[in-house]
Enzyme design. Structure first.
Site, PDB file in Angstrom:
ATOM      1  N   HIS A  89       0.850  -1.175   0.000  1.00  0.00           N
ATOM      2  CA  HIS A  89       0.000   0.000   0.000  1.00  0.00           C
ATOM      3  C   HIS A  89       0.885   1.223   0.000  1.00  0.00           C
ATOM      4  O   HIS A  89       2.060   1.158   0.334  1.00  0.00           O
ATOM      5  CB  HIS A  89      -0.958   0.030   1.186  1.00  0.00           C
ATOM      6  CG  HIS A  89      -0.291  -0.182   2.515  1.00  0.00           C
ATOM      7  ND1 HIS A  89       0.307   0.823   3.210  1.00  0.00           N
ATOM      8  CD2 HIS A  89      -0.129  -1.297   3.249  1.00  0.00           C
ATOM      9  CE1 HIS A  89       0.816   0.332   4.331  1.00  0.00           C
ATOM     10  NE2 HIS A  89       0.571  -0.957   4.383  1.00  0.00           N
ATOM     11  N   SER A  96      -5.528  18.576   6.220  1.00  0.00           N
ATOM     12  CA  SER A  96      -4.985  18.306   4.894  1.00  0.00           C
ATOM     13  C   SER A  96      -5.955  18.747   3.794  1.00  0.00           C
ATOM     14  O   SER A  96      -7.174  18.663   3.956  1.00  0.00           O
ATOM     15  CB  SER A  96      -4.661  16.824   4.751  1.00  0.00           C
ATOM     16  OG  SER A  96      -5.794  16.052   5.061  1.00  0.00           O
ATOM     17  N   ASN A 129       1.186   6.922  15.542  1.00  0.00           N
ATOM     18  CA  ASN A 129       0.216   7.069  16.633  1.00  0.00           C
ATOM     19  C   ASN A 129       0.702   8.203  17.547  1.00  0.00           C
ATOM     20  O   ASN A 129       1.545   8.026  18.421  1.00  0.00           O
ATOM     21  CB  ASN A 129       0.090   5.749  17.414  1.00  0.00           C
ATOM     22  CG  ASN A 129      -1.099   5.773  18.370  1.00  0.00           C
ATOM     23  OD1 ASN A 129      -1.247   6.693  19.158  1.00  0.00           O
ATOM     24  ND2 ASN A 129      -1.937   4.770  18.278  1.00  0.00           N
TER      25      ASN A 129
END
Lengths: 598, 59, 82
Positions: A11, A538, A314
């Site tokens: 990915h 974003s 995280n």
């Protein structure tokens, strides 16, 4: 020495070009193809990297793939064998995918770039992560910790980077934890259980956690079985990712925690049970990251830590690493996931094959930039009236005024950012003060879940007055929005849109050496309002890649409810051509049924 | 010519993979790998509309 | 035959035949891979279990989850796909 790093087939395909040890260009393929999480061989990104440096593929000394295909394939076969006879489906799908394309990574790279076999090299997955952190960090010596889902066999690794006897910088991983015992896969199993897309929805779990109480934490600790040295063994009776190509958690999950949330089901924040599950896995994840970091310190005795791998995104766990481990300084690769490994693989090869000068990543604008002519052409095509404001302070003053009036502004500047965070080059900006602004941006602009928080960008020198950053100067990860911090209690009322329900914020500290224009904009907003902070999210719509070109920016502007758009020195002050938002999903999400470990 | 070169290159990859499995003492994987590659080759072959009618007569 | 000279009906037939062949190949692959799974992987799985090989590190008696790594020469490491 010119080295191209490549990550793809799983990915977030990406390419990065290193010239004499310095990254000159790096970008994810999805920004070019507009396919979210595009995993295909990143020909567009790689060709752009070469073009940016004025090179052709023939000028390359090497192209480096970010992992070892054979080792990974053997792990998949071993996994199928170990879970026989329940892994028939996994075996069928995985072997088909591998025989079809994944085994032939070498020839595919050779063919795509016209390279000879001897120029195509292969790093290890966790070494690529480690290199992406250590070879970009401002340390001559550091402990290195990588944590993700799984690479070849490793799911986490600990090692050390330091100056070698020959004057170079050596990096080695001394120990690893192995599949299927994986913190990344554990977190992703809960991501799937909570109805979010794996490799995409982990942020949502983190955002949902503060709404709940960690009342399931003991049950999760029992399925993890931690050892004293920070390592652990998952109780595999709780999981099926090792034998099922599309599922992660066993039925026991639902017996223990209640029914799983269906994907696209209603607001999870409205269900206290789901919030409690999110809070529990987040808490256990933090404890495990802390234990691993302490083990890295015990093994190395270093004062510095370099952190990378998908779990290093995280931000809540990172904040605890900053505060609760013995390390004096922590540096985290901003593109800590697999895309960042394109850069890591190339840097590892650069240091293995030569002795380049040391590089320190102070800014992340390594992507493409676009000419003013491209912006003008995009406005012309969309029929948008625009003004050119050549003077930067005037532009910043004008935009700061608009933000202070409650307008939401698209901000497209210079080269795009490396990594998943928009840090002021491809951002949507808004006023952080009114709490209602969060819902406005979520509902009208981003079309995303209401429970998710927005991040603030704060003026670096004043950020400590607004956020408890745990020291001055603020730790490096805050420069790249990689850690959360408590908003100071007396300031929460003035930062309503960016303070999460637990009083925290994933703050970005902005300094002039990092981004002078964005710094100036926040300074202008501070002068106008007394709050040197802007809301920064974003520049994309839900499920779409972050915009790359001015054309992308204009399309997103028109498809959402943004009030104004800035591209370089051009300002589109209002939605003059389009009265109402035109929701248009023009990007395709590369939903991956094979999001697990094969 | 390109296809021949590609086929030869892929055979080279198979050779490297077999050497890797041998070196790592993963001998038991070799029959699995060969069976999977044989299936892959057959399926690739039978995906071609030109060849398919002949391949299907084998079953 | 060149595509542009295909009549509409002929092009449709060719397309459908190609689709059918691809679908057939997918079914064929699934059947054959299932056969490989049970006929080749099956005996190997049986053997590893009889020999007590712990492929997924399930053993409960373990005292650590870390596996120490042997040092590798960086140049050498980069050359190999495995």
């Amino acid at each position: 020495m010119r080295i191209l790093g490549l990550s793809f087939d799983y990915h977030d395909a990406a390419a990065a070009l290193i010239v004499d040890g310095v990254p000159v260009a790096a970008a994810q393929e999805e920004r070019f193809t507009r396919v979210k999480h595009d995993r295909r061989l990143p020909e567009n990104a790689a060709r752009w990297c070469l073009e940016r440096a004025g090179l052709s593929a023939g000028d390359l000394d090497a192209a480096v793939f970010y992992e070892k295909p054979f080792r990974k394939f053997s792990r998949i076969l071993a996994g199928c064998l170990g879970t026989f006879p329940s892994s028939a489906g996994l075996f069928r799908r995985a072997t088909a995918a591998w025989v079809d394309e994944r085994l032939w990574v070498g020839p595919r790279i050779e063919r795509a770039f016209g390279l000879t076999q001897d120029k195509v090299l292969f790093c290890e997955h966790h070494l690529s992560h480690a290199a992406a952190a250590f070879y970009c960090a401002p340390f001559d010596e550091a402990a290195v910790l990588t944590i993700d889902g799984v690479g070849e066999w490793a799911t986490a690794a600990v090692g050390r980077g330091r100056r070698g006897q020959d004057g170079g910088w050596d990096l080695s991983l001394d120990a690893e934890m192995r599949y299927p015992h994986s913190l990344g896969l554990l977190y992703s199993a809960f991501t799937a259980y909570l109805g979010f897309e794996v490799n995409e929805g982990e942020y949502k779990v983190m955002g949902l956690a503060p709404y709940g109480r960690p009342r399931f934490a003991d049950q999760i600790r029992a399925m993890v079985r931690p050892f004293e040295d920070g390592s652990f063994r998952l109780d595999l009776d709780w999981f099926v990712f090792q034998s099922d190509p599309t599922r992660a958690f066993a039925r026991r999950f639902e017996e223990a925690f209640g029914p799983a949330r269906a994907p696209e089901a209603g607001d999870p924040a409205a269900d206290p049970r789901l919030c409690d599950v999110a809070a529990s896995i987040q808490l256990v994840c933090e404890e495990m990251v802390l234990a691993l970091a302490r083990e890295a310190h015990r093994r190395t005795g270093s004062r510095h830590l370099c952190l990378s791998g998908g779990v290093a995104l995280n931000a809540v766990a990172n904040a605890r690493v900053l505060r609760e481990t013995p390390f004096e300084r922590v540096w985290i690769q901003p593109a800590a996931g697999d895309a960042g490994s394109a850069l890591g693989a190339a840097l590892y090869a650069a240091h293995a094959l030569g002795r380049p000068k040391r590089y320190e990543m102070k800014r992340v604008d390594l992507g493409p930039e676009h000419s003013p002519a491209a912006a003008v052409e995009a406005f012309r095509r969309a029929g948008l009236a625009h003004e050119e404001i050549g003077d930067e302070s005037k532009l910043c003053g004008r935009v700061a005024g608009m933000l202070a009036e409650g307008k939401v502004v698209g901000w497209h500047q210079g080269r795009s950012e490396w990594g998943p965070r928009a840090l002021g080059h491809r951002s949507i900006l808004a006023d952080p003060r009114p709490a209602a602004m969060k819902d406005t941006v979520n509902e009208k602009i981003k079309f995303r879940e209401l429970f998710r928080p927005f991040a603030p960008s704060a003026l670096g020198r004043l950020a400590g007055e607004w956020f408890d950053l745990g020291g001055s100067p603020a730790p490096d990860p805050y420069r790249f929005m990689l850690a959360t911090a408590p908003v100071r209690a007396d300031r929460r009322g003035r930062l309503g849109a960016v303070t999460h329900v637990d009083g925290s914020a994933r703050v970005q500290t902005v300094f002039p050496d990092q981004d002078p224009l964005y710094h100036r904009l926040i300074e202008s907003f501070g002068a106008a309002t007394g709050v040197p902070v802007v809301l920064n999210t974003s520049f994309n719509l839900k499920g779409e890649p972050i915009v790359e070109t001015p054309e992308d920016a204009v399309a997103t502007f028109l498809a959402s409810g943004m009030d104004a758009l800035v591209v370089g020195t051009f300002l589109v002050p209002n939605r003059n051509a389009a009265a109402a938002p035109r929701r248009k999903v023009w990007a395709v999400s590369a939903k991956q049924s094979d999001a697990w470990a094969w | 010519m390109g296809r021949v070169r590609e086929a030869v290159r892929r055979l080279g990859v198979v050779g490297e993979l077999l050497a890797f499995l041998w070196r790592e003492r993963l001998w038991w994987m070799i029959p699995i790998l060969l069976a999977v590659l044989a299936v892959g080759a057959l399926v690739l072959f039978s995906s071609s509309p030109v060849v398919a009618p002949f391949v299907y007569t084998l079953f | 035959m060149n595509k542009t000279t295909d009549s509409g009906a002929l092009a449709r037939v060719r397309r459908r035949f190609a689709e059918a062949v691809r679908a057939g190949a997918r079914v064929q692959a699934a059947v054959l891979l299932t056969a490989v799974y049970f006929l080749v992987l099956g005996p190997a799985a049986l053997l590893t279990r009889l020999l007590g090989v712990d492929l997924l590190c399930r053993r409960r008696a373990a005292k650590t989850g870390w596996t120490e790594r042997a040092p590798r020469d960086p140049r050498e490491l980069l050359r190999s796909q495995g």
